[in-house]
Scaffold this motif. Sequence first.
Motif, PDB file in Angstrom:
ATOM      1  N   LYS A  21       0.840  -1.012  -0.021  1.00 42.87           N
ATOM      2  CA  LYS A  21      -0.001  -0.025  -0.225  1.00 42.87           C
ATOM      3  C   LYS A  21       0.860   1.345   0.043  1.00 42.87           C
ATOM      4  CE  LYS A  21      -3.902  -2.413   2.173  1.00 42.87           C
ATOM      5  NZ  LYS A  21      -4.772  -2.109   3.385  1.00 42.87           N
ATOM      6  N   HIS A  22       2.233   1.253   0.029  1.00 42.44           N
ATOM      7  CA  HIS A  22       3.044   2.375   0.001  1.00 42.44           C
ATOM      8  C   HIS A  22       4.313   1.983  -0.702  1.00 42.44           C
ATOM      9  CE1 HIS A  22       5.481   5.677   1.484  1.00 42.44           C
ATOM     10  NE2 HIS A  22       4.324   6.297   1.606  1.00 42.44           N
ATOM     11  N   PRO A  23       4.836   2.864  -1.525  1.00 44.84           N
ATOM     12  CA  PRO A  23       6.231   2.500  -2.067  1.00 44.84           C
ATOM     13  C   PRO A  23       7.491   2.166  -1.178  1.00 44.84           C
ATOM     14  CG  PRO A  23       5.457   5.115  -2.347  1.00 44.84           C
ATOM     15  CD  PRO A  23       4.370   4.366  -1.435  1.00 44.84           C
ATOM     16  N   ASP A  24       7.307   2.589   0.130  1.00 46.86           N
ATOM     17  CA  ASP A  24       8.494   2.488   0.821  1.00 46.86           C
ATOM     18  C   ASP A  24       8.258   1.009   1.538  1.00 46.86           C
ATOM     19  OD1 ASP A  24       9.044   5.083   0.383  1.00 46.86           O
ATOM     20  OD2 ASP A  24       8.822   5.659   2.742  1.00 46.86           O
ATOM     21  N   PHE A  25       7.227   0.354   1.340  1.00 45.31           N
ATOM     22  CA  PHE A  25       7.071  -0.891   2.050  1.00 45.31           C
ATOM     23  C   PHE A  25       7.472  -1.917   0.757  1.00 45.31           C
ATOM     24  CE2 PHE A  25       3.651   0.892   5.110  1.00 45.31           C
ATOM     25  CZ  PHE A  25       4.796   1.731   5.551  1.00 45.31           C
ATOM     26  N   GLY A  26       6.819  -3.233   0.980  1.00 46.30           N
ATOM     27  CA  GLY A  26       6.928  -4.240  -0.122  1.00 46.30           C
ATOM     28  C   GLY A  26       8.230  -5.208  -0.045  1.00 46.30           C
ATOM     29  N   GLY A  27       8.774  -5.513  -1.027  1.00 47.46           N
ATOM     30  CA  GLY A  27       9.842  -6.498  -1.213  1.00 47.46           C
ATOM     31  C   GLY A  27      10.674  -6.569  -0.093  1.00 47.46           C
ATOM     32  N   GLN A  28      11.194  -5.392   0.108  1.00 52.57           N
ATOM     33  CA  GLN A  28      12.543  -5.195   1.352  1.00 52.57           C
ATOM     34  C   GLN A  28      11.921  -5.951   2.572  1.00 52.57           C
ATOM     35  OE1 GLN A  28      14.580  -1.880   4.119  1.00 52.57           O
ATOM     36  NE2 GLN A  28      13.737  -1.408   2.314  1.00 52.57           N
ATOM     37  N   LEU A  29      10.390  -5.680   2.986  1.00 53.33           N
ATOM     38  CA  LEU A  29      10.079  -6.197   4.391  1.00 53.33           C
ATOM     39  C   LEU A  29      10.112  -7.771   4.277  1.00 53.33           C
ATOM     40  CD1 LEU A  29       8.977  -3.086   4.169  1.00 53.33           C
ATOM     41  CD2 LEU A  29       7.236  -3.990   5.739  1.00 53.33           C
ATOM     42  N   VAL A  30       9.439  -8.028   3.155  1.00 57.93           N
ATOM     43  CA  VAL A  30       9.605  -9.496   2.931  1.00 57.93           C
ATOM     44  C   VAL A  30      10.848 -10.306   2.854  1.00 57.93           C
ATOM     45  CG1 VAL A  30       8.642 -11.660   1.535  1.00 57.93           C
ATOM     46  CG2 VAL A  30       7.308  -9.557   1.612  1.00 57.93           C
ATOM     47  N   TYR A  31      11.869  -9.633   2.545  1.00 54.88           N
ATOM     48  CA  TYR A  31      13.155 -10.183   2.463  1.00 54.88           C
ATOM     49  C   TYR A  31      13.711 -10.177   3.746  1.00 54.88           C
ATOM     50  CZ  TYR A  31      18.277 -10.497   1.441  1.00 54.88           C
ATOM     51  OH  TYR A  31      19.545 -10.744   1.264  1.00 54.88           O
ATOM     52  N   VAL A  32      13.710  -9.009   4.351  1.00 48.92           N
ATOM     53  CA  VAL A  32      14.304  -8.854   5.842  1.00 48.92           C
ATOM     54  C   VAL A  32      13.832  -9.824   6.678  1.00 48.92           C
ATOM     55  CG1 VAL A  32      14.482  -7.164   7.617  1.00 48.92           C
ATOM     56  CG2 VAL A  32      15.212  -6.328   5.367  1.00 48.92           C
ATOM     57  N   LYS A  33      12.474  -9.861   6.712  1.00 47.87           N
ATOM     58  CA  LYS A  33      11.642 -10.925   7.595  1.00 47.87           C
ATOM     59  C   LYS A  33      12.165 -12.338   7.544  1.00 47.87           C
ATOM     60  CE  LYS A  33       7.000 -12.492   9.066  1.00 47.87           C
ATOM     61  NZ  LYS A  33       5.666 -12.724   8.648  1.00 47.87           N
ATOM     62  N   GLN A  34      12.146 -12.585   6.182  1.00 40.80           N
ATOM     63  CA  GLN A  34      12.461 -14.101   5.941  1.00 40.80           C
ATOM     64  C   GLN A  34      14.161 -14.405   6.306  1.00 40.80           C
ATOM     65  OE1 GLN A  34      11.614 -14.510   1.798  1.00 40.80           O
ATOM     66  NE2 GLN A  34       9.512 -15.034   1.984  1.00 40.80           N
ATOM     67  N   VAL A  35      14.900 -13.557   5.902  1.00 38.03           N
ATOM     68  CA  VAL A  35      16.431 -13.633   6.346  1.00 38.03           C
ATOM     69  C   VAL A  35      16.577 -13.567   7.916  1.00 38.03           C
ATOM     70  CG1 VAL A  35      18.650 -12.646   6.338  1.00 38.03           C
ATOM     71  CG2 VAL A  35      17.171 -12.714   4.328  1.00 38.03           C
ATOM     72  N   ALA A  36      15.789 -12.827   8.637  1.00 35.12           N
ATOM     73  CA  ALA A  36      15.918 -12.517  10.087  1.00 35.12           C
ATOM     74  C   ALA A  36      15.104 -13.781  10.718  1.00 35.12           C
ATOM     75  CB  ALA A  36      15.033 -11.216  10.524  1.00 35.12           C
ATOM     76  N   ILE A  37      14.283 -14.229  10.351  1.00 35.14           N
ATOM     77  CA  ILE A  37      13.736 -15.622  11.034  1.00 35.14           C
ATOM     78  C   ILE A  37      14.662 -16.683  10.506  1.00 35.14           C
ATOM     79  CG2 ILE A  37      11.790 -17.490  10.657  1.00 35.14           C
ATOM     80  CD1 ILE A  37       9.876 -14.957  10.332  1.00 35.14           C
ATOM     81  N   ALA A  38      15.332 -16.800   9.283  1.00 31.05           N
ATOM     82  CA  ALA A  38      16.158 -17.793   9.044  1.00 31.05           C
ATOM     83  C   ALA A  38      17.443 -17.846   9.810  1.00 31.05           C
ATOM     84  CB  ALA A  38      16.462 -17.912   7.671  1.00 31.05           C
ATOM     85  N   ILE A  39      18.015 -16.459  10.061  1.00 26.84           N
ATOM     86  CA  ILE A  39      19.030 -16.653  11.016  1.00 26.84           C
ATOM     87  C   ILE A  39      18.759 -16.826  12.606  1.00 26.84           C
ATOM     88  CG2 ILE A  39      20.412 -14.856  12.034  1.00 26.84           C
ATOM     89  CD1 ILE A  39      20.883 -13.409   9.344  1.00 26.84           C
ATOM     90  N   ALA A  40      17.408 -16.454  12.794  1.00 32.32           N
ATOM     91  CA  ALA A  40      17.078 -16.901  14.215  1.00 32.32           C
ATOM     92  C   ALA A  40      16.880 -18.315  14.477  1.00 32.32           C
ATOM     93  CB  ALA A  40      15.790 -16.211  14.582  1.00 32.32           C
ATOM     94  N   GLN A  41      16.310 -18.862  13.319  1.00 28.30           N
ATOM     95  CA  GLN A  41      16.110 -20.587  13.511  1.00 28.30           C
ATOM     96  C   GLN A  41      17.617 -21.272  13.702  1.00 28.30           C
ATOM     97  OE1 GLN A  41      13.762 -21.171   9.992  1.00 28.30           O
ATOM     98  NE2 GLN A  41      11.839 -20.948  11.233  1.00 28.30           N
ATOM     99  N   MET A  42      18.573 -20.535  13.430  1.00 29.77           N
ATOM    100  CA  MET A  42      19.926 -21.024  13.474  1.00 29.77           C
ATOM    101  C   MET A  42      20.384 -20.784  14.696  1.00 29.77           C
ATOM    102  SD  MET A  42      21.532 -19.657   9.783  1.00 29.77           S
ATOM    103  CE  MET A  42      23.065 -20.241  10.146  1.00 29.77           C
ATOM    104  N   GLY A  43      19.594 -20.104  15.656  1.00 32.53           N
ATOM    105  CA  GLY A  43      20.156 -20.080  17.173  1.00 32.53           C
ATOM    106  C   GLY A  43      20.693 -18.680  17.373  1.00 32.53           C
ATOM    107  N   HIS A  44      20.683 -17.590  16.611  1.00 28.65           N
ATOM    108  CA  HIS A  44      21.272 -16.477  17.001  1.00 28.65           C
ATOM    109  C   HIS A  44      19.762 -15.416  17.406  1.00 28.65           C
ATOM    110  CE1 HIS A  44      25.001 -17.472  15.048  1.00 28.65           C
ATOM    111  NE2 HIS A  44      24.136 -17.997  14.123  1.00 28.65           N
ATOM    112  N   LYS A  45      20.269 -14.565  17.892  1.00 28.39           N
ATOM    113  CA  LYS A  45      19.307 -13.446  18.419  1.00 28.39           C
ATOM    114  C   LYS A  45      19.358 -12.269  17.432  1.00 28.39           C
ATOM    115  CE  LYS A  45      18.465 -10.202  22.249  1.00 28.39           C
ATOM    116  NZ  LYS A  45      19.002  -9.752  23.408  1.00 28.39           N
TER     117      LYS A  45
END
Length: 205
Positions: A21-45
């Motif tokens: 709904k806004h040009p500042d949002f979009g793909g970057q949010l999806v990418y960051v969320k997925q990478v953050a969760i993947a790193i957390a699942q490896m045991g990192h904070k």
Amino acid sequence: MHIGFLNPQGNFDSANSHITKHPDFGGQLVYVKQVAIAIAQMGHKVDIITRQIIDPEWPEFAETFETYPGVDNVRIIRLPAGPKEFLPKELLWPHLVADWIPNILKFYQEEGGLPDAMTAHYADGGLCGVLIQEETGIPFTFTAHSLGAQKIDKLEATPENLTEIDEQFNFRYRILAERLSMNRSAINITSTRQERFEQYSHRVL
């Protein structure tokens, strides 16, 4: 390991509100969320650090802390930068240096310790990574997502219209921030060979 994701724009929340709904949002949010969760699942904070917004039109972004349901070791941390209301990314630049970076450092000092490393996203996050590294020595990686030089090309900038285009998009800040980020980061992260070898070798950069 404790890793901070520097994302002053984007405004993450657990429900993934407003992604399209806004040009500042979009793909970057999806990418960051997925990478953050993947790193957390490896045991990192992991901390996704973004800008706090206190604005009745954007109530999802007011609380300082939020988490993703069912996900351990990932926090969304929202810290003030400039006025309380929502601002487009092109208007954030001065508030990052004056407010957001000092608020990040103060937050972690009060919490008892800075992250071991940062990962910075987009030009504004990259600039913050550079300045935090300068202040603390914490290394950072840089993911541009898109580069200002290519956007100037797409907008068909000429000497006659460059001033007008720059007033809207603040390329004078963005391209400088991208150069600093690329040069000072421990690793530059790209998604494709085209991005790595063509975009990052643009004559403007």
